[in-house]
Design a protein around this motif. Structure first.
Motif, PDB file in Angstrom:
ATOM      1  N   THR A  18      14.944  24.149 -59.078  1.00 25.33           N
ATOM      2  CA  THR A  18      15.904  24.888 -60.051  1.00 25.33           C
ATOM      3  C   THR A  18      14.999  25.180 -61.653  1.00 25.33           C
ATOM      4  O   THR A  18      14.311  24.608 -62.102  1.00 25.33           O
ATOM      5  CB  THR A  18      16.889  23.915 -60.956  1.00 25.33           C
ATOM      6  OG1 THR A  18      17.847  23.608 -59.656  1.00 25.33           O
ATOM      7  CG2 THR A  18      17.780  24.720 -61.629  1.00 25.33           C
ATOM      8  N   LEU A  19      15.191  26.589 -61.909  1.00 29.53           N
ATOM      9  CA  LEU A  19      14.446  27.087 -63.240  1.00 29.53           C
ATOM     10  C   LEU A  19      15.659  26.941 -64.195  1.00 29.53           C
ATOM     11  O   LEU A  19      16.825  27.449 -64.068  1.00 29.53           O
ATOM     12  CB  LEU A  19      14.287  28.567 -62.836  1.00 29.53           C
ATOM     13  CG  LEU A  19      13.041  28.635 -62.066  1.00 29.53           C
ATOM     14  CD1 LEU A  19      13.011  30.256 -61.936  1.00 29.53           C
ATOM     15  CD2 LEU A  19      11.591  28.196 -62.430  1.00 29.53           C
ATOM     16  N   LYS A  20      15.131  26.308 -65.301  1.00 29.91           N
ATOM     17  CA  LYS A  20      16.177  26.256 -66.617  1.00 29.91           C
ATOM     18  C   LYS A  20      15.711  27.175 -67.755  1.00 29.91           C
ATOM     19  O   LYS A  20      14.491  26.627 -68.213  1.00 29.91           O
ATOM     20  CB  LYS A  20      16.553  24.949 -66.946  1.00 29.91           C
ATOM     21  CG  LYS A  20      17.446  23.990 -65.708  1.00 29.91           C
ATOM     22  CD  LYS A  20      17.730  22.769 -66.533  1.00 29.91           C
ATOM     23  CE  LYS A  20      18.953  22.001 -65.739  1.00 29.91           C
ATOM     24  NZ  LYS A  20      19.871  22.790 -65.435  1.00 29.91           N
ATOM     25  N   PRO A  21      15.977  28.111 -68.138  1.00 32.24           N
ATOM     26  CA  PRO A  21      15.989  28.955 -69.196  1.00 32.24           C
ATOM     27  C   PRO A  21      15.551  28.416 -70.412  1.00 32.24           C
ATOM     28  O   PRO A  21      16.590  27.521 -70.849  1.00 32.24           O
ATOM     29  CB  PRO A  21      16.700  30.064 -69.187  1.00 32.24           C
ATOM     30  CG  PRO A  21      17.199  30.352 -68.014  1.00 32.24           C
ATOM     31  CD  PRO A  21      17.493  28.715 -67.564  1.00 32.24           C
ATOM     32  N   ARG A  22      14.678  28.330 -71.115  1.00 29.39           N
ATOM     33  CA  ARG A  22      14.145  27.480 -72.520  1.00 29.39           C
ATOM     34  C   ARG A  22      13.967  28.501 -73.461  1.00 29.39           C
ATOM     35  O   ARG A  22      14.264  27.978 -74.592  1.00 29.39           O
ATOM     36  CB  ARG A  22      13.236  26.490 -72.249  1.00 29.39           C
ATOM     37  CG  ARG A  22      13.514  25.441 -71.237  1.00 29.39           C
ATOM     38  CD  ARG A  22      14.606  24.850 -71.585  1.00 29.39           C
ATOM     39  NE  ARG A  22      14.904  23.770 -70.433  1.00 29.39           N
ATOM     40  CZ  ARG A  22      16.200  23.087 -70.509  1.00 29.39           C
ATOM     41  NH1 ARG A  22      17.067  23.477 -71.098  1.00 29.39           N
ATOM     42  NH2 ARG A  22      16.180  21.863 -69.442  1.00 29.39           N
ATOM     43  N   ALA A  23      13.232  29.855 -73.452  1.00 32.46           N
ATOM     44  CA  ALA A  23      12.631  30.579 -74.614  1.00 32.46           C
ATOM     45  C   ALA A  23      12.753  32.076 -73.991  1.00 32.46           C
ATOM     46  O   ALA A  23      12.423  32.165 -72.960  1.00 32.46           O
ATOM     47  CB  ALA A  23      11.390  30.153 -75.069  1.00 32.46           C
ATOM     48  N   ILE A  24      13.187  32.811 -74.938  1.00 31.23           N
ATOM     49  CA  ILE A  24      13.339  34.213 -74.794  1.00 31.23           C
ATOM     50  C   ILE A  24      12.236  35.051 -75.416  1.00 31.23           C
ATOM     51  O   ILE A  24      12.218  34.813 -76.511  1.00 31.23           O
ATOM     52  CB  ILE A  24      14.731  35.037 -74.901  1.00 31.23           C
ATOM     53  CG1 ILE A  24      15.809  34.367 -74.095  1.00 31.23           C
ATOM     54  CG2 ILE A  24      14.466  36.375 -74.609  1.00 31.23           C
ATOM     55  CD1 ILE A  24      17.101  34.711 -74.559  1.00 31.23           C
ATOM     56  N   TYR A  25      11.614  36.051 -74.841  1.00 33.46           N
ATOM     57  CA  TYR A  25      10.498  36.906 -75.293  1.00 33.46           C
ATOM     58  C   TYR A  25      10.885  38.406 -75.087  1.00 33.46           C
ATOM     59  O   TYR A  25      11.356  38.755 -73.916  1.00 33.46           O
ATOM     60  CB  TYR A  25       9.315  36.532 -74.893  1.00 33.46           C
ATOM     61  CG  TYR A  25       8.737  35.157 -75.485  1.00 33.46           C
ATOM     62  CD1 TYR A  25       7.955  34.948 -76.538  1.00 33.46           C
ATOM     63  CD2 TYR A  25       9.185  34.089 -74.736  1.00 33.46           C
ATOM     64  CE1 TYR A  25       7.571  33.726 -76.847  1.00 33.46           C
ATOM     65  CE2 TYR A  25       8.741  32.638 -75.156  1.00 33.46           C
ATOM     66  CZ  TYR A  25       7.914  32.530 -76.212  1.00 33.46           C
ATOM     67  OH  TYR A  25       7.670  31.415 -76.666  1.00 33.46           O
ATOM     68  N   ARG A  26      10.469  39.303 -75.844  1.00 31.28           N
ATOM     69  CA  ARG A  26      10.471  40.779 -75.399  1.00 31.28           C
ATOM     70  C   ARG A  26       9.219  40.962 -74.366  1.00 31.28           C
ATOM     71  O   ARG A  26       8.194  40.441 -74.499  1.00 31.28           O
ATOM     72  CB  ARG A  26      10.341  41.680 -76.525  1.00 31.28           C
ATOM     73  CG  ARG A  26      11.314  41.613 -77.885  1.00 31.28           C
ATOM     74  CD  ARG A  26      11.011  42.345 -79.153  1.00 31.28           C
ATOM     75  NE  ARG A  26      10.973  43.824 -78.818  1.00 31.28           N
ATOM     76  CZ  ARG A  26      10.705  44.673 -79.660  1.00 31.28           C
ATOM     77  NH1 ARG A  26       9.877  44.198 -80.697  1.00 31.28           N
ATOM     78  NH2 ARG A  26      10.416  45.799 -79.433  1.00 31.28           N
ATOM     79  N   LYS A  35      15.433  47.089 -72.944  1.00 34.35           N
ATOM     80  CA  LYS A  35      16.284  45.650 -73.426  1.00 34.35           C
ATOM     81  C   LYS A  35      15.500  44.518 -72.549  1.00 34.35           C
ATOM     82  O   LYS A  35      15.896  43.363 -72.611  1.00 34.35           O
ATOM     83  CB  LYS A  35      17.570  45.755 -72.869  1.00 34.35           C
ATOM     84  CG  LYS A  35      18.161  47.150 -73.373  1.00 34.35           C
ATOM     85  CD  LYS A  35      19.519  47.312 -73.062  1.00 34.35           C
ATOM     86  CE  LYS A  35      19.522  47.492 -71.408  1.00 34.35           C
ATOM     87  NZ  LYS A  35      19.017  48.898 -71.035  1.00 34.35           N
ATOM     88  N   ASP A  36      14.421  44.511 -71.622  1.00 31.73           N
ATOM     89  CA  ASP A  36      13.981  43.676 -70.784  1.00 31.73           C
ATOM     90  C   ASP A  36      13.310  42.558 -71.618  1.00 31.73           C
ATOM     91  O   ASP A  36      12.637  42.851 -72.544  1.00 31.73           O
ATOM     92  CB  ASP A  36      13.233  44.425 -69.527  1.00 31.73           C
ATOM     93  CG  ASP A  36      13.836  45.352 -68.811  1.00 31.73           C
ATOM     94  OD1 ASP A  36      15.310  45.394 -68.661  1.00 31.73           O
ATOM     95  OD2 ASP A  36      13.458  46.506 -68.800  1.00 31.73           O
ATOM     96  N   ILE A  37      13.372  41.485 -70.681  1.00 32.00           N
ATOM     97  CA  ILE A  37      12.761  40.172 -71.527  1.00 32.00           C
ATOM     98  C   ILE A  37      11.995  39.423 -70.352  1.00 32.00           C
ATOM     99  O   ILE A  37      11.989  39.327 -69.147  1.00 32.00           O
ATOM    100  CB  ILE A  37      14.080  39.308 -72.050  1.00 32.00           C
ATOM    101  CG1 ILE A  37      15.077  39.080 -70.843  1.00 32.00           C
ATOM    102  CG2 ILE A  37      14.842  39.866 -73.149  1.00 32.00           C
ATOM    103  CD1 ILE A  37      15.977  37.947 -71.179  1.00 32.00           C
ATOM    104  N   ILE A  38      11.127  38.458 -71.195  1.00 34.41           N
ATOM    105  CA  ILE A  38      10.541  37.349 -70.275  1.00 34.41           C
ATOM    106  C   ILE A  38      11.229  36.057 -70.682  1.00 34.41           C
ATOM    107  O   ILE A  38      11.495  35.802 -71.911  1.00 34.41           O
ATOM    108  CB  ILE A  38       9.136  37.260 -70.786  1.00 34.41           C
ATOM    109  CG1 ILE A  38       8.323  38.456 -70.567  1.00 34.41           C
ATOM    110  CG2 ILE A  38       8.482  36.033 -70.242  1.00 34.41           C
ATOM    111  CD1 ILE A  38       6.918  38.667 -71.272  1.00 34.41           C
TER     112      ILE A  38
END
Length: 400
Positions: free
Chosen positions: A114-122, A130-133
């Motif tokens: 499982t991948l749990k998102p922790r931080a968003i980047y442009r 609008k896409d993100i890392i």
């Protein structure tokens, strides 16, 4: 060795030791360089993609590139998904699964990880959209963090010490290679002139691939990374950039995402990035990830006493930190921390003011001001920054 391992695979008799040997074969720089001799990446016409990047996408559709660290503790993996809306926070992003048996993190009979998102980047590779890392950490089927997930334990530590306001600044050194595995720009059948003229240099005979380095800086700033600067390093084809100072987890998240961005840009230039801490044997500097650390008390008036107290604690936990400071628990750093070429000895803790041949350095400006931060020079260039920063917090603040 390769034939023996192949036979064991067919018999399903891999031992943990052989599994590790197999992993090293798969990830070795020699194997990668042999493949890259025939890599078609540089033959592709990169301008064609631009035609499609200019197409308008539906306003409620977003591409998210999920990043994670694989079982080696060194390498980034990624895959993309399309979301139905623009996320306003990390909580809007769904968990996701992947095949952990293909990333050295699970067995084939129970491979969903499982991948749990922790931080968003442009996303700098899809500019103007609008896409993100999305930087993620990883969990087994039972909900426990995978062994390569060092972020989870670091996050637990940071939550205990929020009032201390820990700041981290990390100096990431790396080396550029050509497709034959030689440092980029080096003669094929010899060596460049000895070290001396290359550090922070200018000139075609001293600096190689500056365009790539500057593209990386721009892309990191666009992404939202706390990018602090860059410079050519002591060995030709070796560079450094800095992230931070950032509070808590951000410097470590930033470093992993900046490594991904660097390698993506290098793909387009047909250049290989290595974070090996000693890519060239002999009288050539290795590569580190010097980590600068401070707390609110260290930055306050009289903070030098707090700094010296923290260094005293570090001196008693040297072995623990050496194990935390490279993915192979000190085996990579053995080649780099040899007591010369601006390094300390891996076997002995040392510290000093303005001294780059010690384990921990107090910068001259900090000693003069009587407050600030210290620099731990032991982490290797391929370190996991979550493990490094976690060790500093747990030793210097939590007194573990």
């Amino acid at each position: 060795m390769a034939l023996r391992i192949a036979a064991l695979i067919l018999k399903n008799e891999l031992t943990p030791n052989v599994t590790q040997q197999l992993r090293q074969m798969r990830t070795s720089s020699v194997a990668r360089s042999q493949f890259l001799k025939h890599s078609p990446n540089t033959a592709l016409d990169k301008s064609i993609l631009q035609r499609y990047r200019n197409l308008e996408t539906p306003p409620n559709r977003v591409q998210a590139t999920y990043l994670w660290i694989d079982g080696t503790g060194e390498n980034i993996r990624l895959k993309d998904r399309v979301l139905d809306k623009v996320p306003s926070s990390i909580e809007d992003l769904p968990d996701w699964q992947y095949d952990g048996s293909s990333t050295y993190q699970a067995h084939g009979e129970n491979s969903d990880t499982t991948l749990k998102p922790r931080a968003i980047y442009r996303d700098p590779f899809k500019p103007g959209q609008k896409d993100i890392i999305v930087m993620c950490d990883t969990y087994n089927a039972d909900g426990k963090a995978t062994p390569s997930n060092k972020r989870a334990d670091f996050q637990a530590a940071v939550q205990k010490i929020a009032d201390e306001e820990p700041w981290f600044g990390i100096e990431q050194e790396y080396t550029l290679l050509d497709v034959n595995g030689r440092p980029f720009g080096w003669p094929n059948n010899g060596f460049p002139a000895p070290q001396g003229p290359y550090y922070c240099a200018v000139g075609a005979d001293r600096v190689y691939a500056r365009d790539l380095v500057e593209a990386h800086a721009i892309a990191c700033l666009y992404a939202g990374i706390d990018f602090a600067g860059t410079n050519a390093e002591v060995m030709p084809a070796q560079w450094e950039y800095q992230v931070g100072p950032s509070n808590g987890l951000k410097a470590s998240d930033d470093l992993w995402v900046s490594r991904y961005i660097l390698q993506r840009i290098a793909e387009e230039y047909g250049v290989v990035v290595t974070f090996d801490p000693k890519p060239m044997e002999g009288q050539w500097n290795g590569a580190g990830a010097h980590t600068n650390f401070s707390t609110k008390a260290m930055r306050a008036e009289g903070g030098i006493k707090v700094i010296e107290n923290a260094i005293e604690k570090l001196s008693k936990k040297h072995e623990r930190h050496i194990k935390a400071y490279d993915p192979k628990e000190g085996k990579d750093n053995e080649r780099r921390l040899v007591g010369r070429l601006e390094t300390s000895s891996i076997d002995k803790f040392s510290w000093g003011v303005a001294n780059r041949a010690v384990s921990v350095r107090i910068p001259r400006g900090v000693a003069t001001a009587g407050k600030g931060y210290f620099e731990d020079r032991r982490p290797s260039s391929n370190c996991d920054p979550y493990a490094v920063c976690n060790a500093l917090v747990r030793t210097c603040i939590l007194n573990e």
